[in-house]
Design a protein around this motif. Structure first.
Motif, short mmCIF file in Angstrom:
data_model
loop_
_atom_site.label_atom_id
_atom_site.label_comp_id
_atom_site.label_asym_id
_atom_site.label_seq_id
_atom_site.Cartn_x
_atom_site.Cartn_y
_atom_site.Cartn_z
N GLN A 107 30.74 15.72 18.97
CA GLN A 107 30.37 14.39 19.44
C GLN A 107 31.61 13.51 19.59
N ILE A 108 32.50 13.60 18.61
CA ILE A 108 33.76 12.85 18.68
C ILE A 108 34.60 13.33 19.85
N GLU A 109 34.62 14.64 20.05
CA GLU A 109 35.38 15.21 21.16
C GLU A 109 34.83 14.74 22.51
N ALA A 110 33.49 14.70 22.64
CA ALA A 110 32.88 14.23 23.89
C ALA A 110 33.25 12.78 24.15
N SER A 111 33.32 11.97 23.09
CA SER A 111 33.72 10.58 23.25
C SER A 111 35.15 10.48 23.76
N LYS A 112 36.03 11.29 23.21
CA LYS A 112 37.43 11.28 23.65
C LYS A 112 37.55 11.70 25.12
N MET A 113 36.59 12.51 25.59
CA MET A 113 36.59 12.96 26.98
C MET A 113 35.93 11.95 27.92
N GLY A 114 35.43 10.84 27.36
CA GLY A 114 34.91 9.76 28.19
C GLY A 114 33.41 9.56 28.16
N ALA A 115 32.68 10.37 27.38
CA ALA A 115 31.24 10.17 27.30
C ALA A 115 30.93 8.81 26.68
N VAL A 116 29.94 8.14 27.24
CA VAL A 116 29.46 6.89 26.64
C VAL A 116 28.65 7.25 25.40
N THR A 117 29.03 6.72 24.25
CA THR A 117 28.36 7.06 23.00
C THR A 117 27.57 5.87 22.48
N LEU A 137 36.52 7.25 20.24
CA LEU A 137 37.54 6.48 20.95
C LEU A 137 37.17 6.14 22.39
N GLY A 138 36.07 6.70 22.88
CA GLY A 138 35.63 6.41 24.24
C GLY A 138 34.76 5.16 24.29
N PRO A 139 34.11 4.93 25.43
CA PRO A 139 33.23 3.76 25.57
C PRO A 139 32.05 3.84 24.60
N ILE A 140 31.73 2.74 23.95
CA ILE A 140 30.75 2.71 22.86
C ILE A 140 29.69 1.64 23.12
N VAL A 141 28.45 1.97 22.76
CA VAL A 141 27.37 0.99 22.67
C VAL A 141 26.81 1.08 21.26
N LEU A 142 26.69 -0.04 20.58
CA LEU A 142 26.15 -0.07 19.23
C LEU A 142 24.65 -0.36 19.30
N THR A 143 23.85 0.38 18.52
CA THR A 143 22.41 0.19 18.57
C THR A 143 21.80 0.07 17.18
N THR A 144 20.65 -0.58 17.14
CA THR A 144 19.88 -0.76 15.92
C THR A 144 18.41 -0.57 16.25
N GLN A 145 17.60 -0.30 15.21
CA GLN A 145 16.16 -0.26 15.43
C GLN A 145 15.50 -1.56 14.94
#
Length: 229
Positions: A107-117, A137-145
């Motif tokens: 998951q961390i690797e996918a983020s470094k490759m540019g996946a929106v997490t 380290l890639g683009p991030i969206v923070l979520t809550t329930q």
């Protein structure tokens, strides 16, 4: 169809009661996530693009079989630990929906490759937030329930899989393919008790199908293979 706050709140209250969870703990974890990630590459809804067709990958034991049976389509959205299994299959997701448990390295690797997490905070994962969140380290969206604010979003959803479907619908997907979803058989992977896993699957199914909305198609490999026979 977007999961409006007035649609999600009653479900959330039922989930809290069903599992004995504490809203205050969810909100405390969300504040922690916000504080930890405040200087990360946080993006807004306007930066997120989901095609009319989307594939959401779950973590059932049948994921690899489903991938072989049906070709993924549109925007590829992976839930949690499915990312590593997708990597073995040669699939790189464009989006990852995670509460930071399970097989975290891919998951961390996918983020470094540019996946929106989409990193989710809930009452049980504050330690994981402290341990792993800043490695993305890639683009991030923070979520809550629980209660959203201008930095932490709530698109609806409880587990990574059904939350990924809610996100796909929120951003305009109309034709959603589910691969690696089995609502009747909890995966043998993961640390939750079987009864808890089964209850989470029940809720995932309710959220995905019971609140789907008009004009949105949700299909599984069984649906497509049966239709083409």
């Amino acid at each position: 169809m977007r999961m409006l706050p007035e649609d999600w709140e009653p479900l959330y209250e039922e989930i809290l009661e069903d599992f004995g969870y504490d809203r205050a703990s969810d909100e405390s974890s969300a504040r922690l996530l916000k504080a930890v990630m405040i200087n990360s590459d946080l993006i807004s809804d306007e930066d997120i693009v989901v095609q009319k067709k989307a594939t959401v990958f779950g973590c059932s034991d049948d994921l690899e079989k489903d991938i072989k049976a049906v070709l993924p389509q549109g925007t590829l959205i992976a839930s949690g630990s499915s990312v590593g299994r997708l990597k073995v299959a040669g699939i790189v997701p464009e989006m990852v929906v995670t509460d930071l448990d399970g097989d975290i390295g891919p998951q961390i690797e996918a983020s470094k490759m540019g996946a929106v997490t989409f990193i989710h905070a809930h009452g049980d994962n504050s330690e994981l937030i402290q341990k792993y969140a800043q490695d993305f380290l890639g683009p991030i969206v923070l979520t809550t329930q629980s209660r959203p604010d201008n930095i932490v979003s709530n698109y609806g959803g409880f587990t990574d899989g059904d939350r990924a479907v809610c996100i796909a619908r929120h951003f305009g997907a109309k034709d959603i393919l589910l691969l690696g979803f089995d609502f009747n058989k909890p995966s043998e992977k993961g640390g939750s008790e079987p009864k808890v896993k089964a209850a989470k699957l029940w809720w995932a199914k309710k959220i995905i199908y019971g609140h789907n909305g008009k004009g949105i198609s949700i299909k599984t490999p069984v649906d497509l293979i049966y239709k083409n026979k």
